[in-house]
Structures are given as C-alpha cells and as structure tokens.
Design a protein around this motif. Structure first.
Motif, PDB file in Angstrom:
ATOM      1  N   PRO A  33       0.797  -1.229   0.000  1.00  0.00           N
ATOM      2  CA  PRO A  33       0.000   0.000   0.000  1.00  0.00           C
ATOM      3  C   PRO A  33       0.829   1.278   0.000  1.00  0.00           C
ATOM      4  N   GLU A  34       2.142   1.164   0.244  1.00  0.00           N
ATOM      5  CA  GLU A  34       3.006   2.348   0.256  1.00  0.00           C
ATOM      6  C   GLU A  34       3.514   2.723  -1.132  1.00  0.00           C
ATOM      7  N   ARG A  35       3.303   1.857  -2.111  1.00  0.00           N
ATOM      8  CA  ARG A  35       3.770   2.171  -3.465  1.00  0.00           C
ATOM      9  C   ARG A  35       2.985   3.345  -4.043  1.00  0.00           C
ATOM     10  N   PRO A  36       3.610   4.135  -4.904  1.00  0.00           N
ATOM     11  CA  PRO A  36       2.903   5.269  -5.516  1.00  0.00           C
ATOM     12  C   PRO A  36       1.632   4.816  -6.232  1.00  0.00           C
ATOM     13  N   ARG A  37       0.599   5.615  -6.114  1.00  0.00           N
ATOM     14  CA  ARG A  37      -0.675   5.318  -6.759  1.00  0.00           C
ATOM     15  C   ARG A  37      -0.888   6.249  -7.940  1.00  0.00           C
ATOM     16  N   GLY A  38      -1.883   5.912  -8.738  1.00  0.00           N
ATOM     17  CA  GLY A  38      -2.239   6.778  -9.852  1.00  0.00           C
ATOM     18  C   GLY A  38      -1.569   6.364 -11.143  1.00  0.00           C
ATOM     19  N   ARG A  39      -1.046   7.341 -11.878  1.00  0.00           N
ATOM     20  CA  ARG A  39      -0.494   7.064 -13.208  1.00  0.00           C
ATOM     21  C   ARG A  39       0.869   6.379 -13.080  1.00  0.00           C
ATOM     22  N   GLN A  40       0.968   5.204 -13.684  1.00  0.00           N
ATOM     23  CA  GLN A  40       2.206   4.428 -13.661  1.00  0.00           C
ATOM     24  C   GLN A  40       2.420   3.800 -15.033  1.00  0.00           C
ATOM     25  N   PHE A  41       3.640   3.320 -15.266  1.00  0.00           N
ATOM     26  CA  PHE A  41       4.008   2.727 -16.553  1.00  0.00           C
ATOM     27  C   PHE A  41       4.543   1.315 -16.319  1.00  0.00           C
ATOM     28  N   PHE A  42       3.918   0.330 -16.997  1.00  0.00           N
ATOM     29  CA  PHE A  42       4.299  -1.070 -16.832  1.00  0.00           C
ATOM     30  C   PHE A  42       4.302  -1.776 -18.183  1.00  0.00           C
ATOM     31  N   PRO A  43       5.040  -2.877 -18.300  1.00  0.00           N
ATOM     32  CA  PRO A  43       4.880  -3.699 -19.506  1.00  0.00           C
ATOM     33  C   PRO A  43       3.468  -4.290 -19.529  1.00  0.00           C
ATOM     34  N   ARG A  44       2.830  -4.219 -20.693  1.00  0.00           N
ATOM     35  CA  ARG A  44       1.483  -4.803 -20.824  1.00  0.00           C
ATOM     36  C   ARG A  44       1.549  -6.039 -21.706  1.00  0.00           C
ATOM     37  N   VAL A  45       0.966  -7.128 -21.230  1.00  0.00           N
ATOM     38  CA  VAL A  45       0.956  -8.385 -21.965  1.00  0.00           C
ATOM     39  C   VAL A  45      -0.484  -8.874 -22.099  1.00  0.00           C
ATOM     40  N   VAL A  46      -0.697  -9.767 -23.051  1.00  0.00           N
ATOM     41  CA  VAL A  46      -2.006 -10.357 -23.295  1.00  0.00           C
ATOM     42  C   VAL A  46      -1.998 -11.777 -22.747  1.00  0.00           C
ATOM     43  N   ALA A  47      -3.073 -12.165 -22.088  1.00  0.00           N
ATOM     44  CA  ALA A  47      -3.237 -13.536 -21.594  1.00  0.00           C
ATOM     45  C   ALA A  47      -4.636 -13.997 -21.936  1.00  0.00           C
ATOM     46  N   GLY A  48      -4.778 -15.271 -22.250  1.00  0.00           N
ATOM     47  CA  GLY A  48      -6.125 -15.729 -22.564  1.00  0.00           C
ATOM     48  C   GLY A  48      -6.170 -17.177 -22.967  1.00  0.00           C
ATOM     49  N   ALA A  49      -7.368 -17.610 -23.325  1.00  0.00           N
ATOM     50  CA  ALA A  49      -7.600 -18.983 -23.741  1.00  0.00           C
ATOM     51  C   ALA A  49      -8.897 -19.034 -24.526  1.00  0.00           C
ATOM     52  N   SER A  50      -9.075 -20.103 -25.268  1.00  0.00           N
ATOM     53  CA  SER A  50     -10.306 -20.312 -26.010  1.00  0.00           C
ATOM     54  C   SER A  50     -11.412 -20.798 -25.072  1.00  0.00           C
ATOM     55  N   TYR A  51     -12.642 -20.752 -25.569  1.00  0.00           N
ATOM     56  CA  TYR A  51     -13.787 -21.109 -24.734  1.00  0.00           C
ATOM     57  C   TYR A  51     -13.632 -22.508 -24.112  1.00  0.00           C
ATOM     58  N   ARG A  52     -13.230 -23.482 -24.905  1.00  0.00           N
ATOM     59  CA  ARG A  52     -13.147 -24.855 -24.393  1.00  0.00           C
ATOM     60  C   ARG A  52     -12.105 -24.973 -23.298  1.00  0.00           C
ATOM     61  N   ASN A  53     -10.993 -24.275 -23.438  1.00  0.00           N
ATOM     62  CA  ASN A  53      -9.963 -24.302 -22.396  1.00  0.00           C
ATOM     63  C   ASN A  53     -10.488 -23.689 -21.102  1.00  0.00           C
ATOM     64  N   ILE A  54     -11.198 -22.559 -21.227  1.00  0.00           N
ATOM     65  CA  ILE A  54     -11.724 -21.882 -20.038  1.00  0.00           C
ATOM     66  C   ILE A  54     -12.797 -22.741 -19.378  1.00  0.00           C
ATOM     67  N   ALA A  55     -13.632 -23.406 -20.180  1.00  0.00           N
ATOM     68  CA  ALA A  55     -14.644 -24.292 -19.614  1.00  0.00           C
ATOM     69  C   ALA A  55     -14.000 -25.452 -18.866  1.00  0.00           C
ATOM     70  N   SER A  56     -12.919 -26.000 -19.409  1.00  0.00           N
ATOM     71  CA  SER A  56     -12.198 -27.079 -18.724  1.00  0.00           C
ATOM     72  C   SER A  56     -11.649 -26.605 -17.385  1.00  0.00           C
ATOM     73  N   LEU A  57     -11.072 -25.406 -17.380  1.00  0.00           N
ATOM     74  CA  LEU A  57     -10.550 -24.838 -16.143  1.00  0.00           C
ATOM     75  C   LEU A  57     -11.686 -24.554 -15.160  1.00  0.00           C
ATOM     76  N   ALA A  58     -12.804 -24.027 -15.670  1.00  0.00           N
ATOM     77  CA  ALA A  58     -13.948 -23.721 -14.814  1.00  0.00           C
ATOM     78  C   ALA A  58     -14.493 -24.985 -14.157  1.00  0.00           C
ATOM     79  N   ARG A  59     -14.465 -26.102 -14.878  1.00  0.00           N
ATOM     80  CA  ARG A  59     -14.927 -27.371 -14.300  1.00  0.00           C
ATOM     81  C   ARG A  59     -14.059 -27.753 -13.100  1.00  0.00           C
ATOM     82  N   ALA A  60     -12.748 -27.651 -13.269  1.00  0.00           N
ATOM     83  CA  ALA A  60     -11.842 -27.997 -12.168  1.00  0.00           C
ATOM     84  C   ALA A  60     -11.968 -27.011 -11.014  1.00  0.00           C
ATOM     85  N   TYR A  61     -12.161 -25.739 -11.338  1.00  0.00           N
ATOM     86  CA  TYR A  61     -12.298 -24.719 -10.302  1.00  0.00           C
ATOM     87  C   TYR A  61     -13.601 -24.906  -9.532  1.00  0.00           C
ATOM     88  N   GLY A  62     -14.689 -25.190 -10.252  1.00  0.00           N
ATOM     89  CA  GLY A  62     -15.963 -25.426  -9.596  1.00  0.00           C
ATOM     90  C   GLY A  62     -15.915 -26.647  -8.695  1.00  0.00           C
TER      91      GLY A  62
END
Length: 317
Positions: free
Chosen positions: A185-214
């Motif tokens: 909580p002591e880190r500066p807040r507001g406007r900051q600059f970070f590397p941005r990356v994309v993460a994701g999966a297809s519907y079937r992969n997410i459904a498989s993960l959701a089954r295990a999570y559920g």
C-alpha cells in the motif's frame, strides 16, 4: 461544483443483470453448466472493480476531485454503451474472459508462487485495456508489475497484441491511470508505466478450467487438497507461462534492438530503453525460474483443446 454522474439505473443499462446481460434462456442455451455454476463467484469478483466511493477515497490525494468525477462519468458512460449495445457473442466473450480473470486471481500464488494478481479499477479496464495487475518479487525483494489484458478470442488477441507489442517496438511501457498495489500500500498510486501483456484462452480451455475450479469450490474438507492439485497442475497454467514468457522475450528483443539503433548522443532515450530492457529481463527471469520448477507437473493424460489465444501469441515475431 461539478455535477457528479449518477450510477446508471439497471433499467437504463443491463436488462438481465443476474445473467450478465444475456437473456436467461440464451444463458442456459449458450453457456455450459460449468460456466453458469460460477455466476455467484463472478458477481462477487465484478464487485472488486471498486465503487465510486472507493475510487474517491483511494485516489483523492493523487488527483483533483474534478478529474476523478470526470473519469467516473466516463466509466459510467462506457459501461452504459457496452451494456446496451453489445451483441450476444460479445457478452459471451466478456463472460468467458471474466471467468479466466477470476481464476487467475484466485490461483495466482498456486500458479505463480510468491506473486499476486488483482483486478484493475474500471477506468483502466475500459480506457487503458488493463484487466489485471501482477506483482512479481524481484531479486532484491522489490515488486515488479505487469499489466495484463485478458481475452477469450483469438481474433481479439491478435488485435490486442498489435497494440501491446507495438508499444514495446516503440520503446514504451503501457500507462495506466488508476494503479494501486494490492501487495504494498506504500507504493505510488495513480499514473504508472508497466509492460502490458495479453493472456487468454479459447472457450473450451476456459470451460475445462472452470470445471476444475468449480469442483474445488464444492469439494469437502477431505477432497479439497486433491481438487486443488488438479487445479494447480491444469494445462492452462503451463499455457499462461508460455504466453507471458513469449511476449516478454519479444519485448526484451525489441528494447535491445531499439537501444542498439539509437545514436550515442540520445542519452535520455538510451537510458530509458536500457531501463525498460533490464526491467523486462528481470521479470522474465523470475517467471521462467518458476516455470522451470513447475512445468513437469502441468497437464494431464489427455491432449488439451487447442488454444487459439496461445497460437496467436506464438505466431508473433
């Protein structure tokens, strides 16, 4: 005094809030049971995007009241547009992506030991294409942060990669406006600059993960650990590492190449590129170290469904 934008009424926005804007019969028809079963957890997760009052409290010492109210009004405007104009397929895409965000956050320390992942505030979600932040401990104990844009569509992933990798090619980190660390909580807040990356999966992969999570959510005391083991070693965890590491490797290459091409008299630009390259290198080393320790345990006996998002990321050069 500037007029504060009111919270949009449900009647003016989402028609079916309980089913995320999807007509109930379509919700039953279009979404598998393993996704529908997470409705309660997803609504609680959406609440973590932060209320207006929380935004005012957290960032009141960072920005003027006028700016905060203007940004809140823009969030409400965009939310209203999305809630009233999105197609069924766009709503499904949002819901699958939300499932993945929820599980990544909940499993962050299982998949990425020592790391923390949390939701961005709504302004950075809508305006700065940042759904999650990830804090990774550096070698000196300092926290290194990634901004993460989550998707469940190969086509969307390709467009997002054009933007995020374009920033790296240009020598930039991504800027966000409403950053507040969940780790420190002591880190500066507001406007900051970070590397941005994309993460994701297809519907079937997410459904498989959701089954295990559920299954883990519903497991009794005796079977809770076993259910977590299946989650911890789900194939999608391996793919998350592959997606992040591929993009960080490309980012490091772009920054080093850009640095090499700059004349020596551009000292400020060279210093910035060198700093960015070092930052990305430390992050990718930290993640690769975790991946090397865990990769032998990922996956199961069956071949995982194709992941179009991972394919899109691996195809970028």
């Amino acid at each position: 005094m500037k007029e504060v934008a009111p919270e949009p009424a449900q009647a003016e926005g989402l028609k079916y809030p309980e089913t995320f804007g999807i007509e109930p019969h379509a919700f039953e028809r279009e979404l598998p049971e393993v996704i529908r079963n997470l409705t309660g957890a997803l609504h609680r997760f959406e609440d973590e995007a932060g209320s207006d009052e929380e935004i005012r409290e957290v960032f009141g010492g960072v920005y003027s009241a006028e700016k905060i109210e203007e940004d809140l009004a823009e969030v409400h405007r965009l939310r209203h547009v999305y809630e009233t104009e999105d197609t069924l397929e766009e709503r499904k895409h949002h819901l699958y992506s939300l499932v993945l965000e929820l599980i990544i956050c909940d499993l962050s320390n299982e998949w990425f030991p020592g790391c923390t992942v949390w939701r961005s505030y709504a302004f950075d979600d809508y305006k700065r294409q940042t759904d999650l932040f990830m804090d990774i401990p550096g070698p000196e104990g300092q926290m290194l942060t990634l901004a993460i844009d989550v998707t469940s569509s190969r086509e969307a992933a390709s467009k997002k990669l054009d933007d995020s990798l374009g920033e790296f090619r240009s020598g930039w980190f991504h800027d966000v406006d409403y950053f507040a660390s969940d780790t420190d909580p002591e880190r500066p807040r507001g406007r900051q600059f970070f590397p941005r990356v994309v993460a994701g999966a297809s519907y079937r992969n997410i459904a498989s993960l959701a089954r295990a999570y559920g299954a883990w959510l519903k497991a009794g005391t005796r079977s809770k650990d076993e259910a977590m083991e299946r989650l911890r070693h789900h194939e999608l965890a391996r793919q998350m590492y592959q997606e992040l590491l591929r993009q960080l490797d490309l980012a490091h290459t772009y920054f080093r190449r850009n640095l090499k091409d700059q004349p020596t008299f551009k000292t400020t630009l060279r210093a910035s590129l060198k700093s960015h390259a070092q930052y990305v290198d430390v992050v990718r080393r930290a993640l690769r170290e975790r991946y090397e320790k865990m990769k032998g345990s990922f996956g199961g006996e069956t071949e995982p469904p194709p992941n179009g998002v991972l394919d899109a990321i691996l195809e970028f050069a």
